[in-house]
Design an enzyme around this catalytic site. Structure first.
Site, PDB file in Angstrom:
ATOM      1  N   VAL A 170     -23.011  35.472 -24.984  1.00  0.00           N
ATOM      2  CA  VAL A 170     -24.376  34.425 -24.860  1.00  0.00           C
ATOM      3  C   VAL A 170     -24.741  34.975 -23.384  1.00  0.00           C
ATOM      4  O   VAL A 170     -24.018  34.853 -22.251  1.00  0.00           O
ATOM      5  CB  VAL A 170     -23.715  32.955 -24.252  1.00  0.00           C
ATOM      6  CG1 VAL A 170     -24.958  32.180 -23.883  1.00  0.00           C
ATOM      7  CG2 VAL A 170     -23.194  32.257 -25.671  1.00  0.00           C
ATOM      8  N   PRO A 171     -25.940  35.757 -23.627  1.00  0.00           N
ATOM      9  CA  PRO A 171     -26.359  36.478 -22.397  1.00  0.00           C
ATOM     10  C   PRO A 171     -26.853  35.651 -21.324  1.00  0.00           C
ATOM     11  O   PRO A 171     -27.998  35.742 -20.912  1.00  0.00           O
ATOM     12  CB  PRO A 171     -27.555  37.396 -23.256  1.00  0.00           C
ATOM     13  CG  PRO A 171     -28.038  36.539 -24.260  1.00  0.00           C
ATOM     14  CD  PRO A 171     -26.733  35.716 -24.473  1.00  0.00           C
ATOM     15  N   CYS A 172     -26.072  35.174 -20.580  1.00  0.00           N
ATOM     16  CA  CYS A 172     -26.179  34.563 -19.543  1.00  0.00           C
ATOM     17  C   CYS A 172     -26.777  35.491 -18.237  1.00  0.00           C
ATOM     18  O   CYS A 172     -27.455  35.305 -17.347  1.00  0.00           O
ATOM     19  CB  CYS A 172     -25.300  33.652 -18.734  1.00  0.00           C
ATOM     20  SG  CYS A 172     -23.511  34.463 -18.777  1.00  0.00           S
ATOM     21  N   HIS A 173     -26.369  36.737 -18.551  1.00  0.00           N
ATOM     22  CA  HIS A 173     -26.905  37.773 -17.530  1.00  0.00           C
ATOM     23  C   HIS A 173     -28.221  38.351 -17.510  1.00  0.00           C
ATOM     24  O   HIS A 173     -28.854  38.932 -16.904  1.00  0.00           O
ATOM     25  CB  HIS A 173     -25.877  38.954 -17.529  1.00  0.00           C
ATOM     26  CG  HIS A 173     -25.999  39.439 -18.970  1.00  0.00           C
ATOM     27  ND1 HIS A 173     -25.019  39.064 -19.960  1.00  0.00           N
ATOM     28  CD2 HIS A 173     -26.283  40.763 -19.434  1.00  0.00           C
ATOM     29  CE1 HIS A 173     -25.441  39.738 -21.044  1.00  0.00           C
ATOM     30  NE2 HIS A 173     -26.339  40.868 -20.840  1.00  0.00           N
ATOM     31  N   ARG A 174     -28.845  37.753 -18.637  1.00  0.00           N
ATOM     32  CA  ARG A 174     -30.053  38.155 -18.927  1.00  0.00           C
ATOM     33  C   ARG A 174     -31.418  37.077 -18.385  1.00  0.00           C
ATOM     34  O   ARG A 174     -32.563  37.468 -18.422  1.00  0.00           O
ATOM     35  CB  ARG A 174     -30.530  38.458 -20.468  1.00  0.00           C
ATOM     36  CG  ARG A 174     -29.801  39.527 -20.990  1.00  0.00           C
ATOM     37  CD  ARG A 174     -30.296  39.772 -22.571  1.00  0.00           C
ATOM     38  NE  ARG A 174     -29.418  40.610 -23.089  1.00  0.00           N
ATOM     39  CZ  ARG A 174     -29.122  40.674 -24.267  1.00  0.00           C
ATOM     40  NH1 ARG A 174     -29.390  39.788 -25.289  1.00  0.00           N
ATOM     41  NH2 ARG A 174     -28.132  41.290 -24.918  1.00  0.00           N
TER      42      ARG A 174
END
Length: 173
Positions: free
Chosen positions: A136-140
Site C-alpha cells: 500500500v504505497p504510502c510512500h508515494r
DNA sequence: TAACATTCCGCGC
DNA sequence: GCGCGGAATGTTA
C-alpha cells in the site's frame, strides 16, 4: 479500536534486512520494516500451525517484496486484509492502491479524491496507520509542492522507496 | 480532549 | 517576490 484476531507472523528476508509479515485468516494484514534494533523476536503465536494458505501467501509476499525492493512492479500480490482500519482509513488505503508505479500524489490530492478536500491532515493520519507499507504505497504520498512529509517506519525508508521508483524529491536544479 | 506524516492565507522584509 | 507564523479542518486514540 478493534478486537484482535488471530494472526500469524512470519519473517521475510531481503537484501536490505528482515521484514516481518503478519497474516490474518483473510490475508496479509501487516508488514514491518527491518529495524536495526534487533527484532524483539515476538514469538509468533502458533507459528508452527500456520495454515498452508498462509504459507502460500507468504511465498507471494516474499517474492513481491523482493521485486519491489529491486525497483520492479510486483507481478502479483497476496490478498491484503485491510479490514483492521476504520472506514475512512480503508478509503485512503484504497486510494493509495490506485497510485501507479512511479506516480505520486499529495495528501491533499488523496483527500480530494475521497470527496473531502479539507481532510488532508486526516489523510496523513490514515497513511500513518497504514499496516502494510510498500504494497500500500504510502510512500508515494508527498506533501503539496513535493515535500517529503513523514513516514512512520522511518523517513529514510520513504526516501529509499521513492528512489527505487525514480521519483525525484524537490525538483531543484 | 489532544495530537497529527498538511494546507492555506496573511503579514513582514 | 520569498519566507515565516498561525489558524483551519477531519479523524483517531
Amino acid at each position: 479500536m478493534q478486537t484482535s484476531a488471530i494472526h500469524f507472523a512470519l519473517p521475510v528476508e531481503t537484501p536490505v534486512g528482515t521484514f516481518h509479515a503478519r497474516y490474518s485468516l483473510a490475508g496479509l494484514c501487516g508488514l514491518d520494516f527491518p529495524t536495526k534494533k534487533t527484532d524483539k523476536a515476538e514469538p509468533p503465536k502458533a507459528a508452527e500451525q500456520v495454515p498452508g494458505r498462509v504459507q502460500h501467501w507468504h511465498a507471494k509476499t516474499s517474492r513481491a517484496l523482493k521485486e519491489s525492493l529491486a525497483g520492479k512492479v510486483p507481478k502479483s500480490l497476496p490478498p491484503l486484509d485491510l479490514s483492521a482500519g476504520s472506514a475512512f482509513q480503508q478509503q485512503v488505503w484504497a486510494a493509495l492502491l490506485e497510485i501507479r508505479f512511479g506516480q505520486v500524489r499529495s495528501y491533499g490530492e488523496i483527500a480530494e479524491a475521497l470527496g473531502k478536500p479539507k481532510a488532508t491532515r486526516a489523510v496523513g493520519t490514515a497513511c500513518g496507520s497504514n499496516p502494510v507499507p510498500v504494497f500500500v504505497p504510502c510512500h508515494r504520498v508527498l506533501a503539496a509542492g513535493g515535500g517529503l512529509g513523514g513516514f512512520s517506519g522511518g523517513l529514510d525508508w520513504k526516501r529509499r522507496l521513492l528512489q527505487l521508483e525514480g521519483i525525484a524529491l524537490r525538483e531543484s536544479a
